[in-house]
Design an enzyme around this catalytic site. Structure first.
Site, PDB file in Angstrom:
ATOM      1  N   THR A 156       0.736  -1.199  -0.084  1.00  0.00           N
ATOM      2  CA  THR A 156      -0.116  -0.017   0.009  1.00  0.00           C
ATOM      3  C   THR A 156       0.844   1.245  -0.187  1.00  0.00           C
ATOM      4  O   THR A 156       1.852   1.349   0.647  1.00  0.00           O
ATOM      5  CB  THR A 156      -0.806   0.062   1.157  1.00  0.00           C
ATOM      6  OG1 THR A 156      -1.671  -1.143   1.269  1.00  0.00           O
ATOM      7  CG2 THR A 156      -1.735   1.171   1.162  1.00  0.00           C
ATOM      8  N   ARG A 184     -13.853  -7.814  -1.256  1.00  0.00           N
ATOM      9  CA  ARG A 184     -12.759  -7.878   0.189  1.00  0.00           C
ATOM     10  C   ARG A 184     -12.284  -6.372   0.338  1.00  0.00           C
ATOM     11  O   ARG A 184     -11.850  -5.534  -0.304  1.00  0.00           O
ATOM     12  CB  ARG A 184     -11.640  -8.805  -0.056  1.00  0.00           C
ATOM     13  CG  ARG A 184     -10.736  -8.982   1.296  1.00  0.00           C
ATOM     14  CD  ARG A 184      -9.413  -8.223   0.802  1.00  0.00           C
ATOM     15  NE  ARG A 184      -8.427  -8.281   2.145  1.00  0.00           N
ATOM     16  CZ  ARG A 184      -7.488  -7.516   2.141  1.00  0.00           C
ATOM     17  NH1 ARG A 184      -7.263  -6.517   1.240  1.00  0.00           N
ATOM     18  NH2 ARG A 184      -6.610  -7.509   3.193  1.00  0.00           N
ATOM     19  N   GLY A 186      -9.455  -4.266   2.691  1.00  0.00           N
ATOM     20  CA  GLY A 186      -8.482  -4.482   3.868  1.00  0.00           C
ATOM     21  C   GLY A 186      -8.571  -3.121   4.697  1.00  0.00           C
ATOM     22  O   GLY A 186      -9.326  -2.330   4.871  1.00  0.00           O
ATOM     23  N   ASP A 187      -7.361  -2.965   5.596  1.00  0.00           N
ATOM     24  CA  ASP A 187      -7.374  -2.058   6.418  1.00  0.00           C
ATOM     25  C   ASP A 187      -7.092  -0.831   5.743  1.00  0.00           C
ATOM     26  O   ASP A 187      -7.577   0.356   6.614  1.00  0.00           O
ATOM     27  CB  ASP A 187      -6.194  -2.539   7.200  1.00  0.00           C
ATOM     28  CG  ASP A 187      -4.852  -2.200   6.451  1.00  0.00           C
ATOM     29  OD1 ASP A 187      -4.820  -2.984   5.566  1.00  0.00           O
ATOM     30  OD2 ASP A 187      -3.834  -1.421   6.693  1.00  0.00           O
ATOM     31  N   THR A 207       0.907  -0.942   6.285  1.00  0.00           N
ATOM     32  CA  THR A 207       0.893  -1.637   5.210  1.00  0.00           C
ATOM     33  C   THR A 207       1.019  -3.041   5.716  1.00  0.00           C
ATOM     34  O   THR A 207       1.868  -3.219   6.466  1.00  0.00           O
ATOM     35  CB  THR A 207       1.739  -1.189   4.034  1.00  0.00           C
ATOM     36  OG1 THR A 207       1.770  -2.072   3.044  1.00  0.00           O
ATOM     37  CG2 THR A 207       3.158  -1.044   4.568  1.00  0.00           C
ATOM     38  N   GLY A 208       0.550  -4.052   4.991  1.00  0.00           N
ATOM     39  CA  GLY A 208       0.820  -5.491   5.330  1.00  0.00           C
ATOM     40  C   GLY A 208      -0.535  -6.334   5.061  1.00  0.00           C
ATOM     41  O   GLY A 208      -1.422  -5.795   4.543  1.00  0.00           O
ATOM     42  N   GLY A 210      -3.818  -6.810   6.010  1.00  0.00           N
ATOM     43  CA  GLY A 210      -4.928  -5.937   6.351  1.00  0.00           C
ATOM     44  C   GLY A 210      -5.883  -6.638   7.594  1.00  0.00           C
ATOM     45  O   GLY A 210      -6.264  -5.949   8.501  1.00  0.00           O
TER      46      GLY A 210
HETATM   47  C1  SD4 Z   1      -4.578  -4.774   2.489  1.00  0.00           C
HETATM   48  N1  SD4 Z   1      -2.956  -3.585   3.759  1.00  0.00           N
HETATM   49  O1  SD4 Z   1      -5.423  -4.615   1.379  1.00  0.00           O
HETATM   50  C2  SD4 Z   1      -3.260  -3.986   2.531  1.00  0.00           C
HETATM   51  C3  SD4 Z   1      -2.223  -4.367   1.491  1.00  0.00           C
HETATM   52  C4  SD4 Z   1      -1.083  -4.141   1.863  1.00  0.00           C
HETATM   53  O2  SD4 Z   1       1.226  -5.070   1.960  1.00  0.00           O
HETATM   54  O3  SD4 Z   1      -0.410  -3.300   2.508  1.00  0.00           O
HETATM   55  N2  SD4 Z   1      -0.194  -5.140   1.624  1.00  0.00           N
HETATM   56  O4  SD4 Z   1      -4.655  -5.693   3.451  1.00  0.00           O
END
Ligand code: SD4
Length: 316
Positions: A156, A184, A186-187, A207-208, A210
């Site tokens: 992200t 879906r 995410g966060d 980021t990561g 979610g």
């Molecule tokens: C999500 N956090 O949609 C985002 C994706 C992301 O590394 O940042 N991935 O879950």
């Protein structure tokens, strides 16, 4: 709140450097913080070679690129976001427009796309041939996985800015997890999870994976920590470590997560559960550096990787 005549940015991943340079230039020309942050995010959304944001983003399991984005103004605490939208060239523009409203600020799917059409923003097919190819080859090789792995084709862009008057703002944009379920969310577009900004305190973004970030409302938790007097770096480390530890104790899923933050003094912070997470820091003096944070010997290390270390890094 007018503490300094400097401005500062912090953003996620190497890919955000060009956008931060652009944002810094815009503030130097007297543009508003919102424009600068939005333009920094747009620079990443428009770049086809980044496979996790905007044009070029990887598709869901139906082969469609669905995008999430959000914007928050730290002076007013007003925020807006779009979720699971298709074919919008710059979702961050729509998020900025929504952040001006008092009601209906977070819109999903068709409703968000109808709002965007009314705003007159640009639409385009966001699926690039490269993203389609990667989708087809992943599905041909392994089918659609039940569970998407951490940072496997997803990131992200998160941009936190603080202007010369001490106003803070945050913009985020992503295509979410590769091969995610249609619809879906995410966060990233969830206030308090993927982003939070309060000019009186500071701002944070994540980021990561979610699903695991939102279980701890990480961005809000970091801002709360800064409100309790922690500098940005310590707030990021303390909140992430406590959350990861809690999830591990509970058992089950604990995907990779990385966070960035800036306190009201413009001090930056970052933390990650990865060995190496790149982020960008920029300021009014024209500096714009790609830094990294990573776990080493059980401790969080913030450093500037040398060429050899960057050679080993394959992500955006
Ligand atoms: C999500 N956090 O949609 C985002 C994706 C992301 O590394 O940042 N991935 O879950």
């Amino acid at each position: 709140m007018k503490t300094t005549d400097q401005w500062n940015f912090i953003s996620t991943w190497k890919m955000s450097r060009g956008g931060v340079l652009r944002a810094s230039r815009l503030l130097g020309e007297g543009q508003r913080l919102e424009r600068a942050v939005a333009e920094a995010v747009k620079a990443v959304e428009d770049e086809a070679s980044y496979c996790s944001v905007g044009y070029g983003g990887l598709p869901n399991r139906n082969g469609e690129v669905e995008l999430d984005a959000a914007y928050m103004d730290g002076d007013t605490l007003k925020a807006g976001g779009v979720m699971a939208v298709r074919d919008i060239r710059n979702p961050i523009e729509v998020a900025c427009a929504l952040s001006k409203l008092d009601r209906n600020c977070f819109l999903a799917g068709e409703g968000a796309m109808a709002f965007a059409r009314k705003q007159g923003v640009a639409f385009r097919n966001m699926l690039t041939p490269a993203a389609m190819e990667r989708f087809e080859s992943a599905v041909a090789k392994a089918g659609v996985p039940e569970r998407q792995e951490a940072y496997d084709g997803h990131d992200t862009v998160c941009v936190i800015g603080r202007d010369a008057g001490g106003s803070m703002a945050c913009g985020v944009s992503t295509s979410g997890l590769f091969l995610k379920h249609p619809g879906r969310v995410g966060d990233s577009p969830l206030i308090g999870s993927g982003f939070y900004a309060d000019s009186r305190v500071g701002a944070a973004a994540a980021t990561g994976v979610g699903e695991d970030i939102m279980r701890g409302c990480l961005s809000y938790a970091i801002v709360e920590r800064m409100a309790a007097g922690y500098p940005a770096q310590e707030a990021c480390e303390a909140v992430l470590a406590a959350h990861v530890e809690k999830l591990r104790q509970i058992g089950g899923s604990c995907g990779s997560m990385s966070v960035i933050a800036m306190d009201r003094e413009g001090r930056a912070g970052a933390a990650t559960s990865l060995d190496l997470f790149p982020f960008v820091v920029g300021n009014a003096a024209g500096e714009c550096r790609v830094m990294a944070v990573g776990q080493a010997d059980g401790r969080m290390r913030v450093f500037q990787p040398d060429e050899e270390e960057w050679k080993k890094y394959e992500g955006d």
